[in-house]
Design an enzyme around this catalytic site. Structure first.
Site, PDB file in Angstrom:
ATOM      1  CB  THR A  39      41.167  29.645  38.396  1.00  0.00           C
ATOM      2  OG1 THR A  39      42.495  29.603  37.870  1.00  0.00           O
ATOM      3  CG2 THR A  39      40.689  31.084  38.305  1.00  0.00           C
ATOM      4  CD  GLU A  79      46.093  32.498  35.359  1.00  0.00           C
ATOM      5  OE1 GLU A  79      45.973  33.684  35.031  1.00  0.00           O
ATOM      6  OE2 GLU A  79      47.165  31.883  35.311  1.00  0.00           O
ATOM      7  CE  LYS A 125      36.896  30.867  35.800  1.00  0.00           C
ATOM      8  NZ  LYS A 125      35.870  29.845  35.982  1.00  0.00           N
ATOM      9  CE1 TYR A 174      39.324  31.730  33.062  1.00  0.00           C
ATOM     10  CE2 TYR A 174      41.300  31.915  34.409  1.00  0.00           C
ATOM     11  CZ  TYR A 174      40.168  31.212  34.028  1.00  0.00           C
ATOM     12  OH  TYR A 174      39.891  29.993  34.618  1.00  0.00           O
TER      13      TYR A 174
END
Ligand code: NAP
Ligand code: GDD
Length: 348
Positions: A125, A127, A153, A149
């Protein structure tokens, strides 16, 4: 016939990817987890539910992951399942680590132990970049997670690289920037806005509470993004790719454009509500997809304004059908306008 296993088939990307792979002639297996209320509405909404072989598996249960892979013996695994909501990861950091982080290792380790010749896609991602050190972001931009999160990841990203190098497993990281659609989860800001715009324009809801209006995201259209996942697994060698539009827009711009679609002024119908602010947020994401364009022949087609229009119009149409008494698989009617949520991590 090629076989694919999709973890997280009940989510937005899982449903679109299943639809895409079925059209390509794949036999599609999907994992689902036991919930008190079944959650197959997306597969039913896309009219593909009966075409999929479902296998029960939860990412916290390694045995069930092994079982899913050994039952399906897939040529390709698309590992999409995750606790995917950044906001919730501040409230459940340990659970997010166990599912979104360690879940990746459970999949990779099952592939290694079963000695199965399969290709693995890992849902990485944008992010990962956090408050990014350069714009636009490429495959070479350093990572600096800003949430539990994205830290989970990041672990998944590196485990994918490690299993590729250590064991020669064909495994790819798709570094996908935000991608949205009419079947996006209702807590994500885009669908939260388009669902509220539809309800406000029909008089079912009054105000839309939002958090950080200044955050900027690179928003693309999910059905196009899942095609890139498949392309990554069709190459000679495994690699990592940024998938994005190379455009960035703020949450405020999204709200403005969404209210424009129904001819309303966004300022009259929105309010800032600090409950939706995060303890840390990512300010700006914008991805450079030139490697994917060159090597995979992938590029985005649906741009920002069109995306907003697609989402508002579909939410509006569904609420109009609902008002006429039509019943169809859909998440919004059971989702309340206001919720009394208490958490310590929210900046109140
Ligand atoms: P989503 O709609 O939230 O779907 C997540 C899926 O994971 C659902 O099927 C969910 O099942 C499943 N899941 C959650 N916890 C699980 C567990 N413990 N065991 C088994 N399954 C579990 O997410 P999405 O938008 O489709 O995204 C797919 C993947 O791409 C995620 O890994 C996400 O982090 C990543 N990603 C998404 C974006 C984006 O913009 N959409 C961008 C970059 C990366 P239930 O239906 O039972 O909850
Ligand atoms: N959810 C939400 N709700 N976000 C809001 C709100 C609100 O009321 N108001 C402002 N925002 C801001 C968030 O603070 C964030 O800066 C931005 O809107 C986008 O939030 P989300 O739609 O929740 O998505 P995300 O960017 O945090 O995460 C999504 O994209 C990632 C890729 O960059 C998820 O799909 C992740 O799974 C994915 O990895």
């Amino acid at each position: 016939m090629k076989k694919a296993l999709i973890t997280g088939i009940t989510g937005q990307d899982g449903a679109y990817l299943a639809e895409f792979l079925l059209k390509k002639g794949y036999r599609v297996y999907g994992t689902y987890r036991r919930l008190s209320t079944p959650n197959f509405w997306r597969l039913q909404y896309l009219n593909i539910f009966e075409k999929i072989d479902l296998i029960p598996a939860d990412l916290v249960d390694a045995g069930s992951v092994i079982e899913a892979i050994s039952i399906s013996e897939p040529d390709e695994i698309y590992h999409l399942a995750a606790q995917s909501f950044v906001g919730a990861s501040f409230e459940q950091p340990i659970g997010t680590g166990a599912v979104t982080g360690l879940g990746v290792t459970r999949v990779l380790e099952a592939v290694r132990q079963l000695e199965i010749k399969t290709r693995v896609y890992q849902a990485s991602t944008s992010e990962l970049y956090g408050n990014a050190q350069e714009t636009p972001q490429t495959e070479k931009t350093p990572f600096k997670p800003q949430s539990p999160y994205s830290a989970a990841k990041l672990y998944g990203y590196w485990m994918t690289e490690i299993y590729r190098e250590a064991y020669g497993i064909y495994a790819c990281n798709g570094i996908l920037f935000n991608h949205e659609s009419p079947i996006r989860g209702l807590e994500f800001v885009t669908r939260k806005i388009t669902n509220a715009v539809a309800k406000i324009s029909l008089g079912i809801e009054k105000k839309l509470p939002l958090g950080n209006l200044e955050a900027k995201r690179d928003w693309g259209y999910a059905p196009e993004y899942v095609q890139s996942m498949w392309l990554m697994l069709q190459q000679k060698k495994p690699d990592d790719y940024v998938i994005a539009t190379n455009e960035t827009h703020s949450v405020q711009e999204f709200a403005e454009k969404a209210f424009d679609v129904v001819g309303l002024d966004w300022q009259k119908h929105t309010k800032v509500d600090r409950r939706f602010m995060r303890p840390l947020d990512v300010n700006l994401l914008k991805g450079d997809y030139s490697k994917a364009e060159k090597k995979l022949g992938w590029k985005p087609k649906t741009r920002f304004e069109k995306l907003v229009k697609i989402m508002v119009e579909e939410d509006l149409e569904r609420w109009q059908r609902w008002q006429k008494g039509e019943h169809f698989p859909w998440d919004a009617p059971l989702y309340p306008n206001e919720m009394k949520i208490l958490t310590r991590s929210l900046k109140v």
